[in-house]
Motif scaffolding. Structure first.
Motif: not given
Length: 122
Positions: A1-8, A40-45, A49-55
């Motif tokens: 499953m592909k996901q798009k994470i937007t991070i401020s 001031n956003q970062l968009v990760v595709t 992707v483990d969003s917890f580890e990324l954060m």
């Protein structure tokens, strides 16, 4: 499953933005990272992707990072399927075992043999 994470991410210069992108790219499963300097956003595709580890990795370097949204990216619809359906309505049915339904069929010409040839090869 592909996901798009937007991070401020509050970054002030290009060096910090590049470091944040480098951290995001090093996370397993990330396919692409884009940065929007105005928002001031970062968009990760990526896929899986483990969003917890990324954060966790981003917050070590940048204290005020937060997730804005996580969306599932759906694959683009194939337009060829629609064309194939439309074509099948107008073209004659193909012979069995033939994969392309939109090929024009022409009658096969049979040679005609004349019993009295007017031309001779010398």
């Amino acid at each position: 499953m592909k996901q798009k994470i937007t991070i401020s991410l509050a970054v002030n210069n290009d060096k910090c933005r590049a470091k944040a992108m480098q951290i995001a790219v090093s996370t397993p499963g990330v396919i692409s990272v884009t940065s929007d300097a105005d928002k001031n956003q970062l968009v990760v595709t990526g896929g899986g992707v483990d969003s917890f580890e990324l954060m966790k990795c981003l917050k070590r370097k940048f204290k005020c990072a937060s997730i804005v949204s996580i969306e599932e990216v759906k694959p683009p619809e194939k337009k060829d399927d629609k064309k194939k359906d439309e074509c099948c309505k107008t073209c004659p049915c193909p012979p069995p075992g033939y994969n392309n339904p939109c090929v024009q069929y022409y009658p096969v010409c049979q040679p005609v043999y004349d019993s009295n040839p007017s031309c001779s090869i010398q």
